[in-house]
Each structure stands twice: as C-alpha cells, then as structure tokens.
Write an enzyme that holds these catalytic residues in place. Structure first.
Site, PDB file in Angstrom:
ATOM      1  N   TYR A 101      -8.142  -5.487   6.251  1.00 57.41           N
ATOM      2  CA  TYR A 101      -8.043  -6.292   4.977  1.00 57.41           C
ATOM      3  C   TYR A 101      -8.981  -7.543   5.111  1.00 57.41           C
ATOM      4  CZ  TYR A 101      -6.015  -9.219   1.440  1.00 57.41           C
ATOM      5  OH  TYR A 101      -5.945 -10.351   0.389  1.00 57.41           O
ATOM      6  N   GLU A 189     -10.639  -9.431  -3.055  1.00 61.17           N
ATOM      7  CA  GLU A 189     -10.169  -8.935  -1.838  1.00 61.17           C
ATOM      8  C   GLU A 189     -10.673  -7.295  -1.366  1.00 61.17           C
ATOM      9  OE1 GLU A 189      -5.782  -8.919  -2.042  1.00 61.17           O
ATOM     10  OE2 GLU A 189      -5.908  -6.697  -2.453  1.00 61.17           O
TER      11      GLU A 189
END
Lengths: 381, 289
Positions: A101, A189
C-alpha cells in the site's frame, strides 16, 4: 470529488507510474475488442464511485472471449450499491507475488499531509490502521518543503519493503506526493502496488479524491465530475448548489448552516421520526434559493412532511418567508405539510410576511421538529 | 473579563470593499466594535462607512494600530490574505471565508507554528464578547453579557444554543466559532484553556460535530485540566458514514472514526453532560450556575 480508477490511472501513467495495459469500455462489444488486444487473463472492473467493488461483484477475472462476453454483460448495467455501472476498465491480468500500500492524505490532527507505506496491501487500509497501526509506516510532510527524498526512502524501509523493490516503491511515493500537490488531492493512493512474477512494480489500482474547494484552479479535473451523482435528486442539488445528502426516512429537512441542519436531523430521530435528507441552503439565502430547496424536498417521493428551520445570522427571515410563500402559492394544493420555524435576523419581519394558511408555524426548534414528525407519521400510517 | 477580544481590540477588515466585507463591517460598527481600518489591494485611500482603507495590512496596522484582522476575502485568495495578516504581527486573525483549499490551509498551519498570532477559523462565524466587540458575522442581538463561555464548530448551531441560554437570562462572557474545516487555527482545547483561565467564566458550552478527533482530545483536556464545568452538544448523530454533511470537516470515515457516539462517550467519560437537544444543554448549564 472522486475520480474513477481509469481517470486516476491516466494521471498516474502520465506522471510515469507504471500501470497495467488497459482500455475503457462501455459495451460488451468494446470489452471483447479490448480483451482481444490486451490478452488473457484479463480483469473487467466496474468504474463506479464505490469502495469494495470486488466483494460486491463489480470485478471479474476472465480467461477467454466467451467468459469476457458473459461477465461484461453481467457487470455493465448492474447496480453497485446504488450506482449503475456504465463503464468498465478492461485490464491485463497480473500474476503477482506481493502487494503493498502506498498513499498520501491529510492528517487533520496534525494539519499536515502524511505519506504512508505498508506491506499489507490489497486489503482495506483503514482496517489495517485500526487493527495493526504499526504495519503502516508514516512520514509527516512539511508543506513548505514537500516530501524529502530521504522521507520517501525511510517510509519504505520502515514498512519493511524488501531491498530490491525499495527504490521503485519510494520513487512511486515521491511521484504520488507531487500529484497530490499538483492536483490538490484530498487523498491519493495505490492499493495495491503489485510486485509481479517478473519482478516489475506496478500500480494495480488507483484512488484519487480531489479537494472540491480547490477545483476552481483545476478546470481539467472539474470536467471529470460529470457522473458522480448517485441519484437525480443529488444531481438537482448539485445544480442548485446545495449541500445535500439523501437518507432513507420520510421527514424532509431544510435549514441553514451545517451544524444546525445536522442537529435538526438528530432531533427528528430523537423525537421518533426518520430524516429523509440533509439540505443546507447556506448563509445569506435569497427567496429563490428557498423556493428551490422546497422544490428539491417536495420532489423526493420518500418525503411525507417537511420541517424548515432557519436561524438567521446573515440569512434574513423576511427573504426566507418570501421564498416559502412563492414556492407554496404556486401549488393548487400543498403537496406535503411544511412546519416553519424562523429565528434570528429579521425573524419578526419574516413572521409577518409568512402566509400561515399554507404552513404550520412553531416558535422553537424542538416544537417544530416534533410537529413535523407527527405530520409524517399521519401520512405514512 | 472575556477571552481573545474586548473593547480594546482594534480591527482591520481584509476584503472590506466586497459585498460581505462591507455589510458586516457596518454590522460590526453598529455593535460597537472598533473597526479602525480596511485592507484591500488597489483600494488604498478609499473609505467604507468612514473606515479608511489601505492597500496592505501592514500599512493599516502602522497607521491605525490595528490588533486584529477579520478576513472576508474570497477562498481563492484567502490563504494569501491570512499569510499577510500572520506576517504583520497581529494578536488575532479571524478568517470567516468558507471553502479555502485544504492544502492552502496546511501551509498556513505551518506558518502559524512560527508566529505568536492566534488564527480563528477559517469557515467560522467569528467571535463575540457581548457588549464589547464582535469580529465576524454573528447576529449581535441574540447575545447578552454574562458568565457562560461558548465554543462551537458551527455558526448557526451557536446561535441556536445561545438563544436557548439568553431566553432564560443566561448571558455569555465570550462566544467563539472555531470553524467547520478540517484544518483550523484555534482548537476546542485552545478555547477551553482560555475559558478556564478567565475568572468571569463560570461554565462553558462546547458544541462539537462529527468528523476528526478534536472533541475526543478536548474531553481529555477537560478531565485533566478544567475546574470550570462544561456541558456539551454533538451534532451529526444520524449522519451516515462517508458523506460530507455540509462542513468540509463533518464526515464520519468509512472505518467509523469521527462518529458522534465516540465523541459523546469521550465527553461523558470526562464528566461532561451531553444534551440530546439544545434545550437540554441549557438545562445543564442552568444546573451548574
């Protein structure tokens, strides 16, 4: 304002972040054409503003044309948590060995942007944050200087990304921060960044939300806002320029100021009713705005009764009363009972103008809400 | 006594020649506020209702001894206007403007940590010490001088609770709207700390709303540092997650942080009664006095 995955990926790719081969498709035939050029396996991903698309059935992995046709037929037009799927992203299937991530968002508490990296990619990062906060490496950013390269490296090392991928992942993080600033993102993101079987590092998903207050300096992004409304009512609210959120109850609520409108919703609930919406007409509203607000709430078929609560600071009671009169006098029969409570600036003048044959009037917020709840119950019974 | 503003406060209005700036300057003057100057680039030499206008905040401070500014500048230019005020060594800057890009505020926030000036807002109704000074857009006539402090994230909710107090004859030392944006200059804790130190404030109302964790942190502060009793109200109990309820900051995140329940529990744990209705907040304050 949320961007679609394909829009965000377009921006990422332009900035040099590697993404899988992909094509946007709006029909079954276009999907077939896309998979034939991309090859198998391929992913078909619904382009809607909904989290958890995979779990909700909005993503399919296909291994031949027949399957692609069947899945495209299923996904296109389907309803995903209230949104109709009109477009899918057809993407090269990626054989991956690991998922990370990488993201940047605003830390409200600190008043600073924060860069985040985790090796627990591919799952809901908010759940990771709640259950295992140490699994997310964080670097707060001084907006005057930006993300220092050492910080990007440090976040990657702290997260435990293996040495052979550290350089590429930190470079992706640095690029994300640049995009965050250049586009006035609220958050940005990649979840997951995939390490492929061939040792490539690519952005398999892309999330980018733009600060709506900054859209004035990003006309190119503002153009992308076309289809993010969940319903005709939300579209209408957007056109009228109202802050509006639709809920599932039957008491329509109009007021001025976010805190007071939220409080009115809460009181409807407290007195045993169910709020149908949040509608803030904002400060300083003139008669026309008031008329538009009533039009909005009347056109919601779930609404059985309405409470109109104004505490005027910059909003003037006489303007509000004028707007209510204009809206209601245009009807032969008032479609839904309206309870009005006016307080604050020019409330007295407003009360003198208000046509009390058309509305019910209460002196306090509590009384107005209770009456509207009662009115709604009478209709729904 | 009062906090942050009183009848010695000398105000420069940034954006005094705009519609909002002009109207509220008149209102502030009518209330008795010492509005001593305006600042608008290119409008130096004009005057608004007898208030002299300067091109820069610096000139206004130099010429009129201003100690505070109120910002009515449109969102695209407001970040710059706040910087200008912060760089002029004022005691207080009140930013009324709604809709300033969050990243502009992150830069302002950084500068704030380097100066002694207090920023109130943005996206706030301002501050009033009844009978002395009003900086912002609050309707002066609903306030009354007294011994209860009030701090709130929301403008109109402040008016509502104040009227519940004033209707029972309970007046206010100072009422502060801290603003509904994600990044603001003055927090609940800053205001609570000042009320605690103010000898005339005998009780405090704190009106919070969903989003962020400021209310939870304020609850901890109250439990640890405050002797002055506090009553609370939290707006947004019925707000669904993921939806922005008007204020940019008023949003419950998908993972369930920023909920009304978490804030109410934190306040209750700190011994703060939280009203289900504004009327109940006034009840609690009446019990304290």
């Amino acid at each position: 304002m949320k961007l679609h995955e394909y829009q965000a990926k377009g921006i990422f790719a332009e900035a040099g972040i590697p993404i899988p081969d992909s094509k946007l498709a709006g029909s079954v035939d276009e999907v077939v054409e896309a998979v034939e050029s991309i090859g198998f396996p391929a992913a078909i991903k619904a382009q809607v503003h909904v989290g958890g698309r995979g779990k909700a059935g909005g993503i399919a992995i296909v291994s031949d044309v027949e399957e692609a046709r069947a899945e495209a037929d299923r996904i296109l037009g389907m309803d995903l948590k209230g949104y109709t799927v009109n477009q899918v992203l057809v993407e090269q299937g990626v054989d991956f060995v690991d998922e990370y991530y990488v993201g940047v968002t605003m830390d409200r508490g600190e008043g600073k942007p924060v860069a985040m990296v985790s090796t627990k990619g591919g799952v809901n990062i908010e759940e990771v944050a709640a259950e295992d906060p140490d699994a997310i490496a964080q670097e707060h950013i001084d907006p005057a200087f930006g993300l220092h390269p050492y910080q990007a490296r440090k976040a990657v090392y702290d997260a435990g990304v293996p040495a052979e991928y550290a350089r590429e992942v930190s470079s992706i993080l640095s690029t994300l921060y640049e995009l965050y600033v250049d586009n006035d993102a609220a958050d940005i993101e990649i979840n997951p960044v995939m390490i492929t079987a061939d040792d490539d590092v690519i952005a398999a998903d892309a999330v980018m939300n733009i600060d709506e207050d900054a859209l004035f300096r990003h006309p190119n992004l503002a153009e992308m806002e076309e289809d993010s409304y969940q319903s005709d009512l939300e579209r209408k609210a957007g056109e009228y320029g109202f802050d509006y959120v639709r809920l599932s109850g039957n008491v329509g609520i109009i007021g001025n100021g976010a805190g007071l409108v939220m409080t009115t919703l809460d009181l409807v609930d407290y007195y045993g009713g169910k709020p149908a919406n949040f509608l803030d007409i904002g400060g300083g509203a003139k008669a026309e705005r008031v008329t538009n607000a009533l039009d909005m709430v009347f056109s919601d078929e779930n609404v059985d009764a309405v409470v109109f609560n104004i505490f005027g600071g910059i909003t003037r009671g006489d303007e509000v009363a004028k707007g209510i009169n204009e809206a209601l006098e245009s009807f032969d029969e008032i479609p839904k009972k309206v309870v009005v409570r006016l307080a604050g600036t020019n409330a007295k003048e407003g009360m003198e103008i208000l046509n009390t044959d058309l509305v019910e009037v209460e002196a306090t917020l509590e009384e107005a809400v209770q009456r509207a709840v009662k009115n709604a119950k009478e209709v729904s019974q | 006594m009062s906090i942050f503003v009183d009848d010695d406060t000398r105000v420069v209005v940034q954006g005094i020649t705009g519609g909002e700036g002009k109207f509220h300057t008149q209102q502030m003057l009518e209330y008795g506020t010492n509005v001593v100057a305006g600042a608008v680039p290119g409008k130096g030499g004009q005057n608004v209702d007898g208030v002299p206008v300067y091109d820069t905040v610096d000139e206004a401070v130099e010429a009129e001894d201003a100690t505070a500014s109120v910002v009515f500048v449109p969102p695209a230019f407001a970040g710059d206007a706040i910087f200008e005020a912060l760089d002029t060594d004022l005691d207080l800057v009140v930013a009324i403007t709604e809709g300033i890009p969050t990243q502009d505020m992150a830069k302002v926030n950084k500068r704030l940590s380097e100066v002694d000036t207090r920023l109130l807002g943005p996206n706030c109704p301002g501050i009033i010490t009844p009978g002395e000074a009003k900086l912002g857009i609050l309707p002066g006539n609903i306030f009354e001088s007294g011994n209860v402090g009030l701090v709130s994230r929301s403008g109109t909710l402040t008016y509502q609770v104040v009227s519940n107090l004033t209707d029972r004859g309970i007046g206010q030392t100072t009422a502060i709207g801290i603003g509904g944006d994600p990044i603001i200059g003055t927090s609940f804790i800053d205001a609570l700390e000042a009320f605690e130190a103010d000898t005339e404030t005998d009780a405090v109302v704190m009106c919070g709303e969903i989003g962020g964790e400021d209310e939870e942190q304020a609850a901890k502060f109250i439990a640890e540092y405050m002797d002055t009793p506090v009553a609370g109200f939290i707006a947004g109990r019925t707000a669904p997650p993921g939806k922005r309820m008007g204020h940019a900051g008023a949003i419950v995140s998908g993972s369930g942080t920023g909920t009304a329940d978490s804030k109410i529990d934190a306040l209750n744990d700190a011994g703060v009664p939280v009203g289900d209705t504004p009327e109940e907040v006034a009840d609690a304050i009446e019990d304290f006095l």
